[in-house]
Scaffold this active site. Structure first.
Site, mmCIF file in Angstrom:
data_model
loop_
_atom_site.group_PDB
_atom_site.id
_atom_site.type_symbol
_atom_site.label_atom_id
_atom_site.label_comp_id
_atom_site.label_asym_id
_atom_site.label_seq_id
_atom_site.Cartn_x
_atom_site.Cartn_y
_atom_site.Cartn_z
ATOM 1 N N HIS A 18 0.841 -1.204 0.000
ATOM 2 C CA HIS A 18 0.000 0.000 0.000
ATOM 3 C C HIS A 18 0.871 1.248 0.000
ATOM 4 C CE1 HIS A 18 -3.430 -2.632 1.655
ATOM 5 N NE2 HIS A 18 -3.636 -2.382 0.369
ATOM 6 N N HIS A 71 2.716 -3.730 6.649
ATOM 7 C CA HIS A 71 1.726 -2.682 6.402
ATOM 8 C C HIS A 71 1.744 -1.716 7.587
ATOM 9 C CE1 HIS A 71 -0.796 -4.409 3.020
ATOM 10 N NE2 HIS A 71 -0.036 -5.442 3.331
ATOM 11 N N GLU A 124 0.982 -5.094 10.950
ATOM 12 C CA GLU A 124 0.531 -3.697 10.921
ATOM 13 C C GLU A 124 1.449 -2.914 11.853
ATOM 14 O OE1 GLU A 124 -1.704 -2.301 9.034
ATOM 15 O OE2 GLU A 124 -2.526 -4.116 8.129
ATOM 16 N N ARG A 149 -3.599 4.849 -1.713
ATOM 17 C CA ARG A 149 -3.387 3.469 -1.225
ATOM 18 C C ARG A 149 -3.074 2.473 -2.354
ATOM 19 N NH1 ARG A 149 -5.663 -0.426 2.765
ATOM 20 N NH2 ARG A 149 -6.719 -2.128 1.705
ATOM 21 N N GLU A 200 1.632 3.765 3.189
ATOM 22 C CA GLU A 200 2.132 3.208 4.450
ATOM 23 C C GLU A 200 3.658 3.300 4.485
ATOM 24 O OE1 GLU A 200 0.169 -0.645 4.430
ATOM 25 O OE2 GLU A 200 -1.793 0.302 4.264
ATOM 26 N N TYR A 232 -11.150 -6.251 10.222
ATOM 27 C CA TYR A 232 -12.304 -6.597 9.378
ATOM 28 C C TYR A 232 -11.875 -7.753 8.480
ATOM 29 C CZ TYR A 232 -9.434 -3.046 7.007
ATOM 30 O OH TYR A 232 -8.379 -2.308 6.533
HETATM 31 O O1 PAY Z 1 -4.505 -9.366 6.329
HETATM 32 O O2 PAY Z 1 -6.520 -8.690 6.394
HETATM 33 C C1 PAY Z 1 -5.346 -8.471 6.210
HETATM 34 C C2 PAY Z 1 -4.876 -7.124 5.783
HETATM 35 C C3 PAY Z 1 -5.610 -6.009 6.403
HETATM 36 C C4 PAY Z 1 -5.109 -4.663 5.885
HETATM 37 C C5 PAY Z 1 -5.787 -4.372 4.542
HETATM 38 O O3 PAY Z 1 -6.862 -3.775 4.489
HETATM 39 O O4 PAY Z 1 -5.215 -4.771 3.525
HETATM 40 C C6 PAY Z 1 -5.369 -3.606 6.921
HETATM 41 C C7 PAY Z 1 -5.136 -2.166 6.513
HETATM 42 C C8 PAY Z 1 -3.847 -2.007 5.718
HETATM 43 O O5 PAY Z 1 -2.746 -2.082 6.258
HETATM 44 O O6 PAY Z 1 -3.962 -1.794 4.529
HETATM 45 C C9 PAY Z 1 -5.129 -1.225 7.712
HETATM 46 C C10 PAY Z 1 -4.982 0.228 7.379
HETATM 47 C C11 PAY Z 1 -5.025 1.100 8.623
HETATM 48 C C12 PAY Z 1 -6.100 0.704 6.432
HETATM 49 O O7 PAY Z 1 -5.787 1.313 5.415
HETATM 50 O O8 PAY Z 1 -7.266 0.457 6.739
HETATM 51 ZN ZN ZN Z 2 -1.838 -1.808 4.075
#
Ligand code: PAY
Ligand code: ZN
Length: 321
Positions: A73, A207, A282, A127, A76, A259
């Site tokens: 992403h 991330h 994270e 992102r 990040e 989530y």
């Molecule tokens: O393994 O479920 C997973 C990855 C979760 C991440 C995703 O959405 O890909 C969580 C988010 C991320 O690092 O991209 C968290 C961040 C804070 C966001 O953008 O929501």
């Molecule tokens: Zn991420």
């Protein structure tokens, strides 16, 4: 030969500066560092895996390998910075020579190089990748509203692709792409991992933010059969991290802590590539600065994460001996 490099650990760097540093390392430590070109991004930027390896492999003994990627992403920024911190320790800090002779390391510091550059030039909170949306053979971006470019490279992997927590709408931040592995970046990484799957025993993807150590699965609330094994090593890592400066990383699955998502790299690495220990980390913080973590946090964050990773790698070496 390159003149040197402009890399530091007190600010965030542009992609070219990062590539220059990788080149510098491969030229100055030719017996330790090899750059493996694995493909190009949508906009043509080269993706180079850094292989760190030394020492002899005994006959008939397969040396375990560790994979670390960062910057899936774009926004990040702490993620590539920490990957580069770890890379530097492994290569330039002689006290880790044993660690480098016991296992091979594959590190890709910036997967989403196009998006990363875009966050430097245009939109700090971007992102996705930067592929232009295409519909029935026609590029739509002329009349398209801002934000419809790019694919979420953590929704594009071929494992329960598109089933939950992913969007079919190109204008969403979690757009999964037109099909699994539609993107050159995810294809390049997954092909490489599949080619080395007999040796890779740990898959780590960095991330931010949230300060969590995420354990598969992300696409379902069902527990993996070996959930306890994954949790055991992850708990060791987060305890080791806490001892460095007191940072607490929450430990658990994505559906329980954040989530549910599908098409993520960690689930794919476990489910498809068969890498038992697969984690999404994270990095800090927990939301004060969020994606805009100040650069003076690069060194402390790198230090604690490297401590956590070393504890896992020790266990993996033990499992193999
Ligand atoms: O393994 O479920 C997973 C990855 C979760 C991440 C995703 O959405 O890909 C969580 C988010 C991320 O690092 O991209 C968290 C961040 C804070 C966001 O953008 O929501
Ligand atoms: Zn991420």
């Amino acid at each position: 030969a390159t003149k040197g490099h402009l890399m530091t650990w007190n600010r965030y760097h542009r992609y070219q500066e990062i590539l220059d540093y990788l080149m510098y390392l491969s030229e100055h430590y030719p017996h330790l560092v090899e750059l493996l070109p694995i493909g190009k991004t949508t906009e043509g930027r080269p993706l180079k895996v850094v292989k760190i390896s030394s020492g002899q492999t005994r006959e008939n003994v397969v040396k375990p390998a560790i994979w670390i990627d960062a910057g899936i992403h774009a926004r990040e920024w702490i993620s590539p910075a920490v990957a580069l911190y770890i890379l530097r320790q492994l290569v330039e800090n002689k006290s880790y020579r044993a660690l480098v002779s016991q296992v091979d390391w594959y590190i890709l510091p910036v997967v989403n190089a196009d998006g990363y550059e875009y966050t430097h030039t245009t939109d700090r909170l971007w992102r996705k990748s930067r592929r232009m949306p295409i519909e029935s053979g026609r590029t739509l971006w002329g009349g398209m509203s801002y934000g419809c470019e790019g694919v979420d490279l953590n929704r594009n992997w071929d494992w329960h692709w598109g089933s939950v927590g992913a969007s079919q709408d190109p204008c969403d931040d979690t757009f999964a792409g037109s099909h699994a592995f539609s993107e050159p970046e995810t294809r390049a990484v997954s092909d490489f991992i599949l080619d080395h799957r007999d040796r890779i025993q740990l898959y780590l993807t960095l991330h931010s933010y949230s300060q969590m150590w995420l354990v598969p699965w992300s696409h379902t609330k069902k527990r993996a059969d070996d959930y306890d094994d994954m949790m055991y090593l992850a708990r060791q890592a987060t305890e080791a991290i806490q001892k460095v400066h007191g940072s607490q990383y929450q430990l658990g699955t994505s559906p329980s802590l954040l989530y549910a998502t599908s098409g993520g790299s960690d689930d794919w690495a476990k489910g498809k590539a068969g890498i038992k220990y697969s984690y999404t980390i994270e990095l800090p913080d927990k939301g004060i600065y969020g994606f805009m973590l100040p650069a003076d946090k690069i060194v402390p964050t790198g230090k604690e994460l490297f401590t956590g990773i070393k504890s896992i790698v020790k266990s993996i070496v033990k499992i193999n001996s």
